[in-house]
Design an enzyme around this catalytic site. Sequence first.
Site, PDB file in Angstrom:
ATOM      1  N   LYS B 108     -27.375   7.439  23.814  1.00  0.00           N
ATOM      2  CA  LYS B 108     -26.657   8.237  24.817  1.00  0.00           C
ATOM      3  C   LYS B 108     -26.290   9.633  24.319  1.00  0.00           C
ATOM      4  O   LYS B 108     -26.202  10.573  25.103  1.00  0.00           O
ATOM      5  CB  LYS B 108     -25.380   7.512  25.258  1.00  0.00           C
ATOM      6  CG  LYS B 108     -25.611   6.144  25.900  1.00  0.00           C
ATOM      7  CD  LYS B 108     -25.864   6.233  27.373  1.00  0.00           C
ATOM      8  CE  LYS B 108     -26.122   4.854  27.972  1.00  0.00           C
ATOM      9  NZ  LYS B 108     -26.695   4.910  29.316  1.00  0.00           N
ATOM     10  N   GLU B 130     -19.553   9.083  34.752  1.00  0.00           N
ATOM     11  CA  GLU B 130     -19.310   7.705  35.168  1.00  0.00           C
ATOM     12  C   GLU B 130     -19.553   6.829  33.954  1.00  0.00           C
ATOM     13  O   GLU B 130     -20.299   7.205  33.052  1.00  0.00           O
ATOM     14  CB  GLU B 130     -20.266   7.312  36.292  1.00  0.00           C
ATOM     15  CG  GLU B 130     -21.677   6.886  35.833  1.00  0.00           C
ATOM     16  CD  GLU B 130     -22.502   8.019  35.219  1.00  0.00           C
ATOM     17  OE1 GLU B 130     -22.156   9.197  35.424  1.00  0.00           O
ATOM     18  OE2 GLU B 130     -23.497   7.713  34.517  1.00  0.00           O
ATOM     19  N   SER B 404     -31.928   0.647  21.340  1.00  0.00           N
ATOM     20  CA  SER B 404     -31.179   1.764  21.932  1.00  0.00           C
ATOM     21  C   SER B 404     -29.742   1.879  21.446  1.00  0.00           C
ATOM     22  O   SER B 404     -29.154   2.953  21.511  1.00  0.00           O
ATOM     23  CB  SER B 404     -31.211   1.645  23.452  1.00  0.00           C
ATOM     24  OG  SER B 404     -30.703   0.382  23.862  1.00  0.00           O
TER      25      SER B 404
HETATM   26  C1  LIG Z   1     -27.172   0.728  24.041  1.00  0.00           C
HETATM   27  C2  LIG Z   1     -27.596   0.951  25.437  1.00  0.00           C
HETATM   28  N1  LIG Z   1     -28.884   0.749  25.774  1.00  0.00           N
HETATM   29  C3  LIG Z   1     -29.330   0.919  27.028  1.00  0.00           C
HETATM   30  C4  LIG Z   1     -28.475   1.298  28.047  1.00  0.00           C
HETATM   31  C5  LIG Z   1     -29.041   1.403  29.427  1.00  0.00           C
HETATM   32  O1  LIG Z   1     -29.148   2.697  29.915  1.00  0.00           O
HETATM   33  P1  LIG Z   1     -30.544   3.411  30.057  1.00  0.00           P
HETATM   34  O2  LIG Z   1     -31.443   2.511  30.826  1.00  0.00           O
HETATM   35  O3  LIG Z   1     -30.239   4.677  30.772  1.00  0.00           O
HETATM   36  O4  LIG Z   1     -31.067   3.664  28.698  1.00  0.00           O
HETATM   37  C6  LIG Z   1     -27.120   1.529  27.758  1.00  0.00           C
HETATM   38  C7  LIG Z   1     -26.184   1.952  28.817  1.00  0.00           C
HETATM   39  O5  LIG Z   1     -24.993   1.943  28.712  1.00  0.00           O
HETATM   40  C8  LIG Z   1     -26.677   1.345  26.425  1.00  0.00           C
HETATM   41  O6  LIG Z   1     -25.395   1.540  26.097  1.00  0.00           O
END
Ligand SMILES: Cc1ncc(COP(=O)(O)O)c(C=O)c1O
Lengths: 270, 437
Positions: B108, B130, B404
């Site tokens: 993020k 948000e 992620s």
């Molecule tokens: C660690 C992590 N991975 C994935 C996501 C999913 O979001 P996005 O699909 O935009 O990557 C989030 C959202 O809060 C997250 O905190």
Amino acid sequence: MASKAQMTSKSAAAIDRARAQGRAALIAYLPAGYPSVEESIAAGIAAARNGADLIEIGIPYSDPVMDGQVIQAATTEALANGFRVSQVFDVVAGITSQTDAAVLVMTYWNPVVRMGVDEFSRRLAEAGGAGLITPDLIPDEAAEWMEASDKYGLDRVFLVAPSSTAERMQRTVDASRGFVYAVSIMGVTGARSSVSTAAKDVVAAAHAAGAERVCVGLGVSNADQVREIAAYAEGVIVGTALVKTLGDGGVDAVAALTKDLSTGLSPEEA
Amino acid sequence: MVDAPSADNNAAEAFLQGGSLRHAPGPYFGSYGGRWMPESLIAALDELEETFNKAKDDPEFRAQIADLNKNYSGRPSLLTEAKRFSEHAGGVRVFLKREDLNHTGSHKINNVLGQALLAKRMGKTRVIAETGAGQHGVASATAAALLGLECVVYMGAEDCRRQALNVARMELLGATVIPVTSGSQTLKDAINDALRDWVANVHNTHYLLGTAAGAHPFPAMVRYFHEVIGEEARAQILEQVGRLPDAVCACIGGGSNAIGIFHGFLDDPSVRIYGFEAGGDGVDTGRHAATITLGKPGVLHGARSYLMQDDDGQTIESHSISAGLDYPGVGPEHSYLSDIGRVSYEPITDSEAMEAFRLLCRTEGIIPAIESSHALAGAIKVGQRLAAEDTGTAKDKIVIVNLSGRGDKDVATAAEWFDLLDKDSAESEIGKEGEQL
Ligand SMILES: Cc1ncc(COP(=O)(O)O)c(C=O)c1O
């Protein structure tokens, strides 16, 4: 297209009838299905018989980003009570069969997409509806709606705002039929103690872009505000105040408030 | 759910003859995207688009981003081979793109730094955001603190209660958290309230949207700030093994971490790409967030895309053990990549994700975010399918997973799930409510 459009526009005709009486038109917003489908029809009829020239029926929607708390609460309640989108046609037919008011539907776009733009338009026309007010549909994305509204002779009321550039103002005025909805302030629906000075400028810009009928909404809640706007716009839109009144006092209270609001429509009464 | 690699590759190759998929500029991705927004906000979207377009061609802006990525976020993030985990994925070689190692613990940060810099370029002094569980809220508060911006975060009232520690985190960073009590009081309603705030305060406020969704230019812009993930991963795998991977896997909430890593490989037809959606209790239970798998095209929050909706077009509430994937919409570029067959989207249930979560903890000593665990669970399936194919041996196949985020925030949820807590402990109470410490 423009001349044909004017001939068939129910909203324009309603506004012009008011104009012929030397006054602005009053447009009353009420949500379909609030507090029930029957009462929303009764409230619409009461508004139309007590001074509203046009009725704007809102479709309750799960994500109403342009609405403040009063209207959100009402539409959330309607949905919780099981309101279905197709019932909006019953509400429209219920009002048009009993009154001369032009009845528009105000809707966020996804419910129309889901039903199918053509199908929705056909059913609205069959119910005697005048057209649609579309708070989250801009002309840039409206190709399908332009086609369907021409096919079924419906008005397409797009919004213009204090932030609209001259170029966007022109584009939106050109795309609209019936009237242009001037958003009085940067914000969402909700009663406000005063009407912003921005409203007058937005209306002037819309007129300069060629709009013959411009109606002002957002934040209008009493006869004094109606009078102020009636001095420079062809119509005044009242929503939150009527919805709150309907919730508090029922259909009779809507009739009384509409009657009171309508006293602000003629400049000579100022 | 059977893989169809040849159809996949044919579609991609056909598209490639028409040009690159990597830099789709918006506003439209096929029939998706656009600007389904109130007129009041169009001028702000135009201003943002113009500012973004100028910034991305401005060497000074690019240098600022590169500097923050390196010296603040800690980029490049590592590409770590997960040797023991690989044994459970059919024996193929699995590599983890370690976005969990970034400052604030997830991908993020890439997006919030970029957008906060743009906010400053536009002369805006306030950002709003948000958040669901609080990850994007914390990241936004972080960027705002770093760059001296006022920050207001909208968060569902129920989420505020469940995520009290993330609320505290945002407040420690100087942000104001506003509990959202409208509608279903979830992430989508937090977005609605943020949009209502934006309409009223657009003169001094930038809406720092947290994923690759929303009205143009958000999907293309958010992707741009996350492209670094895919670019690094591609270079790293070439350096470490000398060739491209066979598959790339990521989880899909709104789709930002996924589009960031996909970007690096979209134009490589030999690389199969997979997005894993939250299957919740199972896609046949109605309690899930598998938007592309089961949704229908519609418009929400400014874009046309797949959407979880009922027959009336009312948005349906999503469900997932992972707050970050618990959103009934998805970014428009993913809808397009699904339709043309370039990326395969599949659901992963809560249980599958939690099994993969535990596996990574035990085999690699890495506690993943539950969001990312959906990608890990998907990689296990993809690895097993690749291993079953008769071309080459499993050991020669390579899968990259976008890890992620880290799972520190998810410890209470996981402890509750695996029944690790003493029934009378305070943590047990918190875990029941889905608190993420
Ligand atoms: C660690 C992590 N991975 C994935 C996501 C999913 O979001 P996005 O699909 O935009 O990557 C989030 C959202 O809060 C997250 O905190």
